[in-house]
Design an enzyme around this catalytic site. Structure first.
Site, PDB file in Angstrom:
ATOM      1  N   PRO A 274       0.758  -1.371   0.014  1.00  0.00           N
ATOM      2  CA  PRO A 274      -0.040  -0.056   0.017  1.00  0.00           C
ATOM      3  C   PRO A 274       0.670   1.303  -0.021  1.00  0.00           C
ATOM      4  CG  PRO A 274       0.122  -0.973   2.175  1.00  0.00           C
ATOM      5  CD  PRO A 274       0.849  -1.880   1.364  1.00  0.00           C
ATOM      6  N   GLY A 275       0.409   2.190  -0.719  1.00  0.00           N
ATOM      7  CA  GLY A 275       1.104   3.598  -0.786  1.00  0.00           C
ATOM      8  C   GLY A 275       0.140   4.621  -0.119  1.00  0.00           C
ATOM      9  N   ARG A 276      -0.634   5.010  -1.437  1.00  0.00           N
ATOM     10  CA  ARG A 276      -1.923   6.034  -1.024  1.00  0.00           C
ATOM     11  C   ARG A 276      -2.527   5.764   0.344  1.00  0.00           C
ATOM     12  NH1 ARG A 276      -4.068   8.707  -5.264  1.00  0.00           N
ATOM     13  NH2 ARG A 276      -3.117   7.061  -6.834  1.00  0.00           N
ATOM     14  N   ARG A 313      -1.016  16.085  -9.274  1.00  0.00           N
ATOM     15  CA  ARG A 313      -2.008  15.245  -9.496  1.00  0.00           C
ATOM     16  C   ARG A 313      -3.197  16.049 -10.119  1.00  0.00           C
ATOM     17  NH1 ARG A 313      -3.642  11.194  -7.302  1.00  0.00           N
ATOM     18  NH2 ARG A 313      -5.491  12.327  -6.401  1.00  0.00           N
ATOM     19  N   TYR A 317      -4.222  13.940 -13.553  1.00  0.00           N
ATOM     20  CA  TYR A 317      -5.032  13.255 -13.518  1.00  0.00           C
ATOM     21  C   TYR A 317      -6.457  13.781 -13.423  1.00  0.00           C
ATOM     22  CZ  TYR A 317      -1.524  10.021 -11.615  1.00  0.00           C
ATOM     23  OH  TYR A 317      -0.353   9.439 -11.216  1.00  0.00           O
ATOM     24  N   CYS A 343       3.223  28.573 -15.847  1.00  0.00           N
ATOM     25  CA  CYS A 343       2.777  28.831 -17.255  1.00  0.00           C
ATOM     26  C   CYS A 343       2.282  27.978 -18.143  1.00  0.00           C
ATOM     27  CB  CYS A 343       4.037  29.621 -17.988  1.00  0.00           C
ATOM     28  SG  CYS A 343       4.761  30.977 -17.005  1.00  0.00           S
ATOM     29  N   GLU A 344       1.043  27.276 -17.443  1.00  0.00           N
ATOM     30  CA  GLU A 344       0.478  26.241 -18.184  1.00  0.00           C
ATOM     31  C   GLU A 344      -1.047  26.538 -17.969  1.00  0.00           C
ATOM     32  OE1 GLU A 344       1.661  23.635 -20.184  1.00  0.00           O
ATOM     33  OE2 GLU A 344       4.032  24.091 -19.644  1.00  0.00           O
ATOM     34  N   TYR A 372       1.753  10.785  -3.537  1.00  0.00           N
ATOM     35  CA  TYR A 372       1.985  11.277  -5.087  1.00  0.00           C
ATOM     36  C   TYR A 372       1.837  12.712  -4.942  1.00  0.00           C
ATOM     37  CZ  TYR A 372       1.165   6.180  -5.133  1.00  0.00           C
ATOM     38  OH  TYR A 372       1.259   4.771  -5.121  1.00  0.00           O
TER      39      TYR A 372
END
Ligand SMILES: Cc1ncc(COP(=O)(O)O)c(C=O)c1O
Length: 413
Positions: A274-276, A313, A317, A343-344, A372
């Site tokens: 497990p990470g998240r 994130r 996503y 600048c996006e 993340y």
């Protein structure tokens, strides 16, 4: 209980007032709750009861040394996805036998490092990688413990970019080819074939795909046993989702119970990565309002000093994160497009968020960014990597100082 909560109208992390951290450490700054990290690791471990298991925290979610040390002290082992993450694990005090190495595209030097260290297991991604691991082990006069990552062609029911278990994805070997590949690996000089690995995606909020993936590897393990191939463990990866928007998600205990139920008939030891679900709820990003741009239609952009360079994130996503001022107020709520300074046009944290109109200099918290978040941050637009703070037992300290421009330029001619 969530680590970040309002106490008498003031946002706190485990009792520490977040505006104090913002004042002293500056912004943007990630803040982590040590108590939440410990509690999440322990929830995974205790969920297994006496079923043979190992919980290998996925370092890719957050590999700040302080975070990793807390995971270690709470009894978690680690899943590393690169030579760099192996190095962090060692420096956090882990032994090679505590480390699982996964990852598509392991380089020759990463394979050599894992083989010579003698990590617990290398999760191989392809028949070719198994060959390269074997050759490396033979030339180093050792034996590498390997498992084979299976691609079961099961939809994870999550965002396509974090779905990894379909044959259209680059991960693992198709389940139809796995039996033959595992049989070839078993007994190959240089290899000890010990397990099967599957990870079909991240942020999964339903247990059915996880149950299906577990059943698929249990069946494959049974077939391999019939072939005389000894399998010690099944590694079912990570993937448990967290609640970013108050949606109901499975409890860690229910997730683990589902896996154990599927695997118990095989009697095989279980590994999870497990990470998240460990680090996600443990972190918030503090960012200051640097501009408010009013639009002709009466709405506005609230521009923060953190953007996609600090927290990728939402841009990557379209991920949703709650955004809140540090003080509760009864002021009228207005529609705010909360954006970063990069600048996006995709540098957006949240569109149409109903917030009390902030003032320049106010600090906002972006919640559930412990996983993340920092690990995906970059120097885009020459932003320094943000500071990171750990809150533990009512105190806080900086666990990564903010990068300076000299830090950034240190590797350049
Ligand atoms: C092989 C593997 N294991 C574990 C994880 C951790 O997943 P999660 O953070 O969803 O638990 C990942 C994430 O992508 C992964 O690729």
């Amino acid at each position: 209980m969530h680590a970040f909560r309002f106490d008498a109208g003031i946002l706190t992390c485990d009792g520490v007032v977040l505006s104090t951290i913002a004042d002293r450490a500056g912004t943007p700054t990630y803040v982590y709750s040590a108590a939440t990290l410990r509690e999440r690791v322990r929830a995974f471990i205790s969920g297994f009861g006496d079923y043979p298991h190992a919980v290998h925290y996925a370092l890719k979610a957050n590999s700040n040394l302080a975070v990793v040390r807390i995971v270690r002290a709470a009894g978690g082992l680690v899943d590393a996805n690169s030579g760099g993450e192996v190095e962090v694990a060692l420096r956090a005090g882990y032994a090679p036998a505590d480390i699982v190495l996964t990852g598509v595209g392991k380089t020759p030097s990463e394979i050599k490092k894992a083989v010579t260290l003698g990590v617990k297991v290398i999760n191989a991604e392809s028949a070719g990688e198994l060959e390269r691991i074997a050759d490396t082990a033979v030339s180093c006069q050792t034996t590498a413990r390997v498992a084979l990552r299976i691609n079961p062609n099961i939809a994870a029911d999550t965002h396509p970019h974090i779905s990894t278990g379909l044959v259209t994805h680059k991960f693992g070997v198709p389940i139809a080819e796995a039996r033959a590949i595992a049989r070839r690996a078993d007994g190959r000089p240089g290899l000890a074939f010990v397990g099967l690995h599957v990870h079909i995606g991240s942020q999964m909020v339903g247990l059915e795909p996880i149950r299906e993936a577990a059943a698929a590897v249990v069946e494959l393990a049974r077939e391999l046993r019939d072939d005389g191939v000894r399998v010690e463990h099944l590694d079912l990866g990570g993937g448990l989702g967290i609640s970013y928007d108050d949606e109901t998600v499975p409890l860690v205990q229910d997730y683990v119970a589902t896996l154990v139920e599927a695997v118990r008939p095989s009697g095989l030891a279980l590994i999870v990565e497990p990470g998240r679900a460990v680090a996600g709820p443990a972190g918030a990003l503090l960012a200051s309002v640097v501009d408010i741009k009013h639009r002709l239609d009466g709405t506005r952009f609230v521009v923060l000093d953190a953007g996609m360079s600090e927290l990728m994130r939402p841009t990557l996503y379209g991920a949703y994160h709650r955004i809140t001022p540090l003080t509760e107020s009864n002021a009228e709520r207005v529609s705010c497009d909360v954006v970063g300074p990069i600048c996006e046009s995709s540098d957006v944290f949240g569109i149409g968020r109903m917030l009390p109109l902030p003032a320049i200099g106010d600090v906002m918290a972006v919640l559930d960014v412990g996983a993340y978040g920092s690990t995906m941050s970059s120097n885009y637009n020459r932003h320094p990597l943000p500071a990171e703070v750990m809150v533990d037992d009512g105190k806080w300290h900086v666990v990564r100082r903010r990068q300076t421009i000299d830090d950034q330029l240190a590797c350049e001619e």
